[in-house]
Design an enzyme around this catalytic site. Structure first.
Site: not given
Ligand code: TYM
Length: 334
Positions: A112, A195, A198
């Site tokens: 990032k 991947k 968003k």
């Molecule tokens: P974030 O918002 O990027 O994504 C949310 C969840 O979706 C999964 N994900 C995917 N899975 C499969 N294929 C993809 N292309 C894909 N893109 C996203 C992510 O692996 C995630 O599970 N840091 C985290 C959010 C977070 C969090 C936490 C998660 C903050 N605190 C505590 C677990 C526990 C994040 O940015 O996810």
């Protein structure tokens, strides 16, 4: 005791990757008989610029997506991170446990920040420690996430273990990343090596949960592929990342294996496969986006539900953070 915790950033429309890799699995875990805690992590979202009105709107939209996908606020705790002070508070305490060397190894930060890392926020760097706080403030044990979050959950384990060791306590349980199911890494529709995200500048790279049927069909039609017909089994997709991704998305949506999907499409080209894929996607996502629209028609009700969730989340996390402060030697004034 076991407790499931996970979160999603309201930093844009939720994508098909978020749905298949996370949200759909959050819904399934509601039946495990274990407490489920799901968080919209708006404080993570602001580690990169978010226009204030957009953030508020996206947070409500994400709440609507969770409920439309089947998260039941009566069975799961569904809340917004910034409404529960434990997260920011514990994050600071854990900032003082996490080591710079550990943070420097985080691949998501490196991706990032890119080459311009002098100009990203300090929050983006500290982000994984905030994520550790999210998890540890609930003594969560099982963390369902997609593949890309594995390193952050492992860092959380390291932080928990160092805290326990340094203070000579057995206080924080070490959480397990739960990365399973057919779609732990859904790829971009424009580039099979990236991947689906968003925050990708190209909207054509992803399916959003808010996309209508025509948009979904058009995005799959334009999805990058090779020119070969589909093979008869998953073996044959080995060096074809774009084809493999589309077959995998089909399989995850329809609940079949890749081999089952390929047995129906063996020898067919993408001209046949893509419209069929769009149909499956629309049949799964259409009802979700309809229900999202219904929830979003009443934002006050969404805010009420999130407020109630925040109350339940605070009841769990506030005592854990108070205990953490006590262990660390702070005076408990209140
Ligand atoms: P974030 O918002 O990027 O994504 C949310 C969840 O979706 C999964 N994900 C995917 N899975 C499969 N294929 C993809 N292309 C894909 N893109 C996203 C992510 O692996 C995630 O599970 N840091 C985290 C959010 C977070 C969090 C936490 C998660 C903050 N605190 C505590 C677990 C526990 C994040 O940015 O996810």
């Amino acid at each position: 005791t076991q407790r499931i915790f996970s979160g999603i950033q309201p930093s844009g429309h939720l994508t098909l990757g978020n749905y298949l890799g996370a949200l759909k699995r959050f819904v399934e875990r509601q039946d495990d008989g274990i407490e489920t805690v799901y968080c919209l992590v708006d404080m993570h979202a602001i580690t990169v610029w978010q226009a204030p009105e957009t953030l508020r709107q996206q947070t409500r939209e994400a709440a609507a997506a969770f409920m439309a996908a089947g998260i039941d606020p009566a069975r799961s705790i569904l809340f917004n991170q910034s409404q529960v002070p434990a997260h920011a508070e514990l994050a600071w305490l854990l900032n003082c446990v996490a080591r710079l060397g550990w943070m420097n190894r985080m691949t998501q930060f490196k991706d990032k920040a890119g080459k311009n890392s002098e100009n990203v926020s300090l929050g983006l760097y500290a982000y994984p420690a905030l994520m550790a706080a999210d998890i540890l403030a609930y003594h969560a044990t099982h963390i369902p996430v997609g593949e890309d979050q594995k390193q952050h959950v492992e860092l959380t384990r390291d932080i928990a273990a160092k805290f326990n060791h340094d203070y000579g306590v057995d206080f924080f349980p070490l959480p397990e990343p739960v990365i399973e199911g057919p779609a732990t890494r859904v790829m971009s529709l424009r580039d099979g090596s990236k991947k689906m995200s968003k925050s990708d500048p190209s909207d054509a790279s992803r399916i959003n949960l808010t996309d209508d049927a025509d948009t979904i069909a058009q995005k799959f039609r334009k999805a990058r592929t090779d020119a070969e017909p589909l093979p008869g089994s998953a073996e044959g997709l080995k060096d074809r990342p774009e084809a493999r991704n589309l077959v995998n998305i089909y399989a995850a949506l329809s609940g079949e294996t890749q081999d089952q999907v390929l047995s129906q499409f063996e020898g067919k080209g993408f001209g046949d496969f893509k419209p069929a894929l769009a149909d499956v996607a629309v049949s799964v996502l259409g009802p979700i986006s309809t229900r999202m629209g219904e929830y979003l028609a009443d934002p006050a009700e969404i805010d009420r539900i999130l407020g109630e969730g925040a109350g339940k989340a605070e009841a769990i996390s506030a005592p854990i953070v108070a205990k953490t402060r006590e262990i660390m030697g702070m005076i408990l004034s209140r």
